[in-house]
Structure formats: structure tokens, C-alpha cells
Scaffold this motif. Structure first.
Motif, mmCIF file in Angstrom:
data_model
loop_
_atom_site.group_PDB
_atom_site.id
_atom_site.type_symbol
_atom_site.label_atom_id
_atom_site.label_comp_id
_atom_site.label_asym_id
_atom_site.label_seq_id
_atom_site.Cartn_x
_atom_site.Cartn_y
_atom_site.Cartn_z
ATOM 1 N N TYR A 319 0.824 -1.208 0.000
ATOM 2 C CA TYR A 319 0.000 0.000 0.000
ATOM 3 C C TYR A 319 0.859 1.259 0.000
ATOM 4 O O TYR A 319 0.526 2.249 -0.665
ATOM 5 C CB TYR A 319 -0.941 -0.005 1.203
ATOM 6 C CG TYR A 319 -2.012 -1.062 1.118
ATOM 7 C CD1 TYR A 319 -2.576 -1.409 -0.100
ATOM 8 C CD2 TYR A 319 -2.453 -1.731 2.256
ATOM 9 C CE1 TYR A 319 -3.552 -2.384 -0.182
ATOM 10 C CE2 TYR A 319 -3.431 -2.704 2.176
ATOM 11 C CZ TYR A 319 -3.978 -3.030 0.961
ATOM 12 O OH TYR A 319 -4.940 -4.004 0.882
ATOM 13 N N ASP A 320 1.962 1.230 0.752
ATOM 14 C CA ASP A 320 2.841 2.390 0.766
ATOM 15 C C ASP A 320 3.408 2.644 -0.634
ATOM 16 O O ASP A 320 3.455 3.786 -1.108
ATOM 17 C CB ASP A 320 3.987 2.177 1.762
ATOM 18 C CG ASP A 320 4.708 3.460 2.107
ATOM 19 O OD1 ASP A 320 4.318 4.110 3.090
ATOM 20 O OD2 ASP A 320 5.649 3.818 1.379
ATOM 21 N N THR A 321 3.823 1.575 -1.291
ATOM 22 C CA THR A 321 4.345 1.693 -2.656
ATOM 23 C C THR A 321 3.264 2.188 -3.611
ATOM 24 O O THR A 321 3.527 2.992 -4.512
ATOM 25 C CB THR A 321 4.895 0.334 -3.132
ATOM 26 O OG1 THR A 321 5.931 -0.085 -2.250
ATOM 27 C CG2 THR A 321 5.447 0.433 -4.540
ATOM 28 N N MET A 322 2.037 1.722 -3.405
ATOM 29 C CA MET A 322 0.932 2.147 -4.246
ATOM 30 C C MET A 322 0.666 3.647 -4.108
ATOM 31 O O MET A 322 0.485 4.368 -5.097
ATOM 32 C CB MET A 322 -0.319 1.359 -3.854
ATOM 33 C CG MET A 322 -1.528 1.569 -4.751
ATOM 34 S SD MET A 322 -2.909 0.590 -4.148
ATOM 35 C CE MET A 322 -2.181 -1.048 -4.196
ATOM 36 N N VAL A 323 0.673 4.118 -2.852
ATOM 37 C CA VAL A 323 0.463 5.548 -2.618
ATOM 38 C C VAL A 323 1.592 6.355 -3.256
ATOM 39 O O VAL A 323 1.352 7.382 -3.909
ATOM 40 C CB VAL A 323 0.377 5.834 -1.103
ATOM 41 C CG1 VAL A 323 0.366 7.348 -0.852
ATOM 42 C CG2 VAL A 323 -0.881 5.199 -0.506
ATOM 43 N N GLU A 324 2.829 5.884 -3.074
ATOM 44 C CA GLU A 324 3.962 6.602 -3.657
ATOM 45 C C GLU A 324 3.864 6.648 -5.185
ATOM 46 O O GLU A 324 4.176 7.674 -5.813
ATOM 47 C CB GLU A 324 5.280 5.946 -3.247
ATOM 48 C CG GLU A 324 6.494 6.701 -3.784
ATOM 49 C CD GLU A 324 7.814 6.095 -3.362
ATOM 50 O OE1 GLU A 324 8.862 6.640 -3.779
ATOM 51 O OE2 GLU A 324 7.802 5.086 -2.634
ATOM 52 N N THR A 325 3.428 5.560 -5.783
ATOM 53 C CA THR A 325 3.264 5.529 -7.243
ATOM 54 C C THR A 325 2.277 6.594 -7.691
ATOM 55 O O THR A 325 2.532 7.349 -8.642
ATOM 56 C CB THR A 325 2.781 4.142 -7.696
ATOM 57 O OG1 THR A 325 3.739 3.152 -7.319
ATOM 58 C CG2 THR A 325 2.592 4.102 -9.207
ATOM 59 N N ASP A 342 12.820 -1.518 -5.304
ATOM 60 C CA ASP A 342 12.386 -2.332 -4.176
ATOM 61 C C ASP A 342 12.371 -1.494 -2.902
ATOM 62 O O ASP A 342 13.367 -0.877 -2.535
ATOM 63 C CB ASP A 342 13.347 -3.511 -4.014
ATOM 64 C CG ASP A 342 12.924 -4.453 -2.891
ATOM 65 O OD1 ASP A 342 11.795 -4.338 -2.404
ATOM 66 O OD2 ASP A 342 13.749 -5.297 -2.508
ATOM 67 N N GLN A 343 11.218 -1.483 -2.229
ATOM 68 C CA GLN A 343 11.048 -0.653 -1.034
ATOM 69 C C GLN A 343 11.066 -1.466 0.263
ATOM 70 O O GLN A 343 10.912 -0.906 1.339
ATOM 71 C CB GLN A 343 9.689 0.084 -1.109
ATOM 72 C CG GLN A 343 9.418 0.793 -2.419
ATOM 73 C CD GLN A 343 10.034 2.186 -2.460
ATOM 74 O OE1 GLN A 343 10.812 2.548 -1.584
ATOM 75 N NE2 GLN A 343 9.686 2.959 -3.466
ATOM 76 N N TYR A 350 4.791 6.910 3.392
ATOM 77 C CA TYR A 350 3.497 7.580 3.445
ATOM 78 C C TYR A 350 2.558 7.046 4.537
ATOM 79 O O TYR A 350 1.546 7.667 4.829
ATOM 80 C CB TYR A 350 2.779 7.447 2.091
ATOM 81 C CG TYR A 350 3.391 8.302 1.014
ATOM 82 C CD1 TYR A 350 2.971 9.615 0.807
ATOM 83 C CD2 TYR A 350 4.418 7.816 0.209
ATOM 84 C CE1 TYR A 350 3.540 10.412 -0.170
ATOM 85 C CE2 TYR A 350 4.997 8.610 -0.771
ATOM 86 C CZ TYR A 350 4.561 9.899 -0.957
ATOM 87 O OH TYR A 350 5.131 10.698 -1.922
ATOM 88 N N LEU A 351 2.888 5.919 5.121
ATOM 89 C CA LEU A 351 1.987 5.299 6.081
ATOM 90 C C LEU A 351 2.566 5.299 7.486
ATOM 91 O O LEU A 351 3.777 5.300 7.683
ATOM 92 C CB LEU A 351 1.690 3.854 5.678
ATOM 93 C CG LEU A 351 1.099 3.618 4.289
ATOM 94 C CD1 LEU A 351 0.822 2.133 4.084
ATOM 95 C CD2 LEU A 351 -0.163 4.437 4.070
ATOM 96 N N THR A 352 1.673 5.288 8.454
ATOM 97 C CA THR A 352 2.040 5.054 9.846
ATOM 98 C C THR A 352 1.114 3.972 10.372
ATOM 99 O O THR A 352 -0.074 3.931 10.026
ATOM 100 C CB THR A 352 1.934 6.331 10.695
ATOM 101 O OG1 THR A 352 2.330 6.040 12.048
ATOM 102 C CG2 THR A 352 0.523 6.881 10.724
#
Length: 547
Positions: A319-325, A342-343, A350-352
Motif C-alpha cells: 500500500y505504501d508503494t501504491m500511494v507513492e506511485t 524495491d522498497q 506515506y503510512l504510519t
């Protein structure tokens, strides 16, 4: 009509394939005893002999294996190291993973028992125990004689696992252990925009939702939760953190002094529903919460429309990668091929993530799964049951668990800055062998390794996965369903119907229906099987505890 088989709550542990390293979506508490970096033997070494070494104990083992892949136990160096360390000779009988239950039942019915029997089904374990197939361990398992087992399996869990008031097996959860698996996930950049920290109480969270809604009406403050793609979600799944702050969680049975209840009909549930109804009225909850599917939630996350939701621990990185995209696309910064590096080993951008929100009384509940999913029992046909129990006990020492779980230090795992790291490129995925032609049955020869989970499991995960699982499994407010491992024919027959009724009524109330529907639901729940379930659970509890 045939009686439906009961499966251990929490699911059945899938057998781990030889030569692979499992990264499971489960847990390991932070008090798991750690092994020293030099605890496991290296290849080719021999355990120090005693003045009068005993002959290795021959242990018959029914081994679940993916038979579609190459494997030869005679060439398994991890198996050999385990045998050497525990002074045993394992005689494995290979059976395909999918056929394990069928094969075990055939062997049990013919009297050809393995020395240690793994049972995946409640009915089967209780049946065989009552038939006298397993050794009574009640007087053998205790703090003095089996401290490793007692460290791995709390006394209250052993109590739950009893049959007729006696201990016939050692509970096992598998993988990283038992526990909660969910996080409350929030966009930390949205929190920063309102000058707020990650909330820890329900009041702080509610105020943050209202502020975010006021500043950006297009953002959904609280969205539906996620699991498998395409599955619809119901009201009780979306709001674990809200219900938990009121001291309840949908579907769970409770027990106090042998008296059973259920949170679905608890008066505090009514208070939680009224609070959620108010949130929905104020536009703080996704209007589609009752029907949303994961791909729809993904779209909302990708577009920056979602502030918070309940998420399974292993989904946060994606989800973090999705938001960053999505954010990079808005800024025109996405790579030409549309991918990101790769993250996994980077902090969340973006997430907590946080655990349960506490209510007005400073408490909460988090609905953890069943504390164990299997039983390991010792056959009455084994030549020396006490010796087999001693082997299991020795295998559960911290240093021996490093061997049985992770393999041989320097080959299958290593330490970097005092952190354990599994080596995943040693085995050829096609041949299942290492460069020397050896098989490496990692996590393949475990003897009932308890409930705390595999040692140093969090260290074996990438940074983001480790953080998410750490938050989830160390949630201090976890509770288990009190009906786990108890008999209730009415529960089997009626619980799906009762849960469907609950989901429908709770959804209607959250969306604005008269709260009087809750009182009507309570009466229907009781009259349509609920009261009978509670009575049967109480009777089963008395029988199981020998009262």
C-alpha cells in the motif's frame, strides 16, 4: 447425516517444503528466547561425545512433503545435523502434503503409528486420544521436568488442549506463532497536514478524522478493511479498532468462572454501534464499507482518497508503494516503465501503523486467532515415550530451535550486526539442492515447537514487514475466543446463520437504522441457537477441565 469435521481455529499449518525458507504471515512475541549466534553446529562437525554415548534413538516420522519436487532425506544435511544434535535417527516416511491426513488416518486405523503424531483436526485428535492412541502426558509435562515446553506453551493453553481433563499432546501454532495480525493504517502525511501525531486513543483518532474531513472533503477518513482480493467485507470486519475501544469484538465468546457469553449481545456493543452510527452520519466512514472489495480499496488508495483503514500486516508495504506511485504520477516523477525500486528494506514513506486504540477506560481488545492450530502427540506404540518427550523437550531449547527452524549457521543463515538474516539463494529452485548436491530441509524437522513462534523471526523479515508484524503481534490488548477447542453441535449448525444476521443488523444500524434493532437482534440471537450454544460450551468446558 454425517457430522461435519471441525478444523483447528486459525487454520492448518501448511507443511514447509524442504530446501526453502518460509516467510509466513504470522507472529512471534518479543519475549521469545534468543539463541547465541554460535548456537547451531556447522556442516561436518560432530556433537561432543559423552563418556558413554547412548545409541541414537530411532524416531519414526510421517513427513508431509511436496513430492512434485526433488528430495532425498539421505542427502539432507540439516536433517543430519538435527539427528546429530538430538542423538536420534529419524526414519521419515514421505507422504504428499495433500494426502497427509488420509495417510495418517490409515496408519492410525492399522495400528502402524508414527512415534510423534501431528494432528490437524479437532475431531481426529479428540477421537484418537479417547481411543487410547496417545500417551497421557499429564504427569510428565511440568516446570521441573519440561521447562522448555512450559516456556513455549502456557499452562492455560495446555488446559484448553486437554481431552477429558488430561494432556495428550503438545499444542503447536506453527511459523512465527499465535497472535493478532492487524494494524490500524493511516496516511502520516495527512496527519502532518493537520499537525497531529499518530493517535493512540479513540478520542484522538475521532478528532483527527473530523479535522481531515474538514480540510479535505474528498478524502475518506475511514475506509473498508482488506483481505483477499474480491472478498466482500462486513461491518464487523471494518471497525475492529472502534469496537475494541469499547471493550468488545464481534463474534467472540467470553468465559468467566465457567460462565459463557458473547460480545455480539454485550451492552457495550450497543454503545459501539451508536458511536459508529454517528461517525457514518458525519461522513467519516466510507459509504461503501459494507460491500467494498479490495481492488476498489486499492483504487481509492492509489488516488489518495483514503486516510485510514484496518490492514493485514503483510499488506502495508504494498500500500505504501501504491500511494507513492500515485503521488509520483501526479508530480510527473514516475520512471518510464512505471515501476519503483524495491522498497522492502526502507522505512514507510506515506503510512504510519499503530495497534489498538484505547477507550475512555484506557483499555481495548484486539481479536487474536486461536492460540494453536495443531497438536503433536506421542504414540502409545513408541518403545520409550519418556525418551521421545525428552527429545521434544531438548529440541525446544533456544539453541536447538535455531537449528531445527533456520538450519546451519553460516550456511542457511548468518548474523550481520547481531541481526539474523536467512540465506535464501543457497538452494537451486530447480534441483532443490545446494552447490554440493545437498538437500537442506529448513523448517522441515520440527518437533512440536510450541506457540511462541520461531526464534528471531522478525529479524528474518525485510524492514517494512518486520515493523508491521511487530506492531500487530505485540498489541498488548489481544484476546482469544473462549469457545476455541470446545464442543458445541449447535455452534457448528447455527453460527454461520447467527453471524450473517449480526452482520446485516450491525450494518443497518451503522447506516442509520433505529438502535432498537440491536435489542431485537439480541433476543433473536438467543432464541435461534445462541442460548443453546452457551449452554453447550459451558458443559464442554466442565468436561474438558475435568470439573
Amino acid at each position: 447425516m454425517s457430522k461435519k469435521k471441525k478444523v483447528w481455529p486459525g487454520g492448518v499449518l501448511t507443511a514447509v517444503l524442504a530446501g526453502t525458507v518460509l516467510v509466513a504471515g504470522c507472529s512471534t512475541p518479543d519475549n521469545t528466547p534468543e539463541a547465541s549466534p554460535s548456537s547451531a553446529p556447522t556442516e561436518g562437525t560432530v556433537a561432543t561425545a559423552s563418556p558413554a554415548p547412548a545409541e541414537p534413538y530411532e524416531l519414526k516420522w510421517l513427513k508431509a512433503q511436496d513430492i512434485s519436487k526433488p528430495y532425498d532425506p539421505a542427502k539432507d544435511v540439516v536433517k543430519q545435523a538435527v539427528e546429530e544434535k538430538l542423538n536420534i535417527r529419524i526414519v521419515p516416511e514421505m507422504v504428499d502434503v495433500q494426502q497427509y491426513k488420509t495417510k495418517l488416518n490409515l496408519k492410525m486405523s492399522s495400528g502402524d503409528f508414527p512415534d510423534v503424531v501431528r494432528i490437524d483436526f479437532v475431531d481426529d485428535f479428540q477421537k484418537y486420544a479417547q481411543q487410547g492412541a496417545f500417551v497421557d502426558l499429564t504427569d510428565l509435562i511440568n516446570e521441573q521436568n519440561t521447562p522448555n515446553i512450559m516456556r513455549e506453551v502456557p499452562a492455560e493453553v495446555l488446559e484448553q488442549a486437554k481431552v477429558g481433563g488430561k494432556i495428550y499432546g503438545i499444542p503447536y501454532q506453527g511459523g512465527p506463532g499465535a497472535g493478532y495480525r492487524w494494524n490500524l493504517v493511516m496516511r502520516k502525511d495527512y496527519l502532518e497536514s493537520i499537525g497531529a501525531q499518530t493517535p493512540t486513543t479513540l478520542d484522538e483518532y475521532y478528532n483527527a478524522l473530523k479535522q481531515i474531513k474538514a480540510e479535505n472533503p474528498k478524502v475518506i477518513p475511514l475506509g473498508g478493511y482488506t483481505a483477499q482480493i474480491g472478498e466482500p467485507k462486513f461491518a464487523n470486519n471494518s471497525f475492529d479498532h472502534i469496537f475494541g475501544a469499547f471493550g468488545v469484538t464481534p463474534g467472540f465468546f467470553t468465559q468467566e468462572n465457567g460462565k459463557f457469553g458473547n460480545y455480539d449481545i454485550d451492552p457495550r456493543m450497543k454503545d459501539a454501534l451508536l458511536f459508529l452510527q454517528q461517525m457514518y452520519k458525519e461522513g467519516l466512514i466510507d459509504k461503501e464499507f459494507a460491500t467494498i472489495k479490495e481492488e476498489q480499496l486499492r483504487t481509492k488508495l492509489y488516488n489518495g482518497q483514503m486516510f485510514s483503514w484496518m490492514g493485514w500486516w503483510s499488506t502495508a508495504n504494498g500500500y505504501d508503494t501504491m500511494v507513492e506511485t500515485g503521488e509520483r504520477i501526479k508530480k510527473g516523477e514516475l520512471a518510464a516503465d512505471g515501476s519503483l525500486p524495491d522498497q522492502n528494506d526502507q522505512p514507510y514513506k506515506y503510512l504510519t501503523l499503530t495497534a489498538s486504540l484505547t477507550g475512555a477506560d484506557g483499555k481495548a481488545v484486539a481479536p487474536a486467532g486461536a492460540p494453536f492450530s495443531q497438536m503433536h502427540a506421542i504414540s502409545v506404540k513408541t518403545k520409550d515415550p519418556k525418551q521421545v518427550l525428552a527429545i521434544i523437550e531438548e529440541s525446544l531449547s533456544p539453541e536447538n530451535q535455531m537449528l531445527t527452524v533456520w538450519g546451519i549457521e553460516g550456511k542457511d543463515y548468518k548474523f550481520e550486526n547481531d541481526k539474523m538474516k536467512a540465506i535464501t539463494d543457497l538452494v537451486d529452485p530447480q534441483t532443490q539442492q545446494d552447490p554440493d548436491g545437498n538437500y537442506r530441509g529448513i523448517q522441515s524437522y520440527l518437533f512440536a515447537p510450541g506457540l511462541n513462534g520461531w526464534p528471531r523471526y522478525l529479524e528474518s523479515l525485510p524492514l517494512r514487514a518486520s515493523e508491521a508484524l511487530d506492531v500487530a503481534i505485540n498489541n498488548p490488548y489481544q484476546i482469544s475466543d473462549a469457545s476455541n477447542y470446545l464442543d458445541s453441535p449447535t455452534k457448528i449448525a447455527k453460527l454461520v446463520e447467527l453471524n450473517t444476521m449480526r452482520d446485516s443488523v450491525f450494518t443497518q444500524i451503522i447506516m442509520g437504522a433505529d438502535i432498537a434493532k440491536f435489542d431485537e437482534f439480541v433476543e433473536k440471537w438467543k432464541s435461534q441457537g445462541g442460548t443453546k450454544i452457551l449452554e453447550e460450551l459451558e458443559a464442554s468446558f466442565k468436561t474438558k477441565t475435568g470439573q
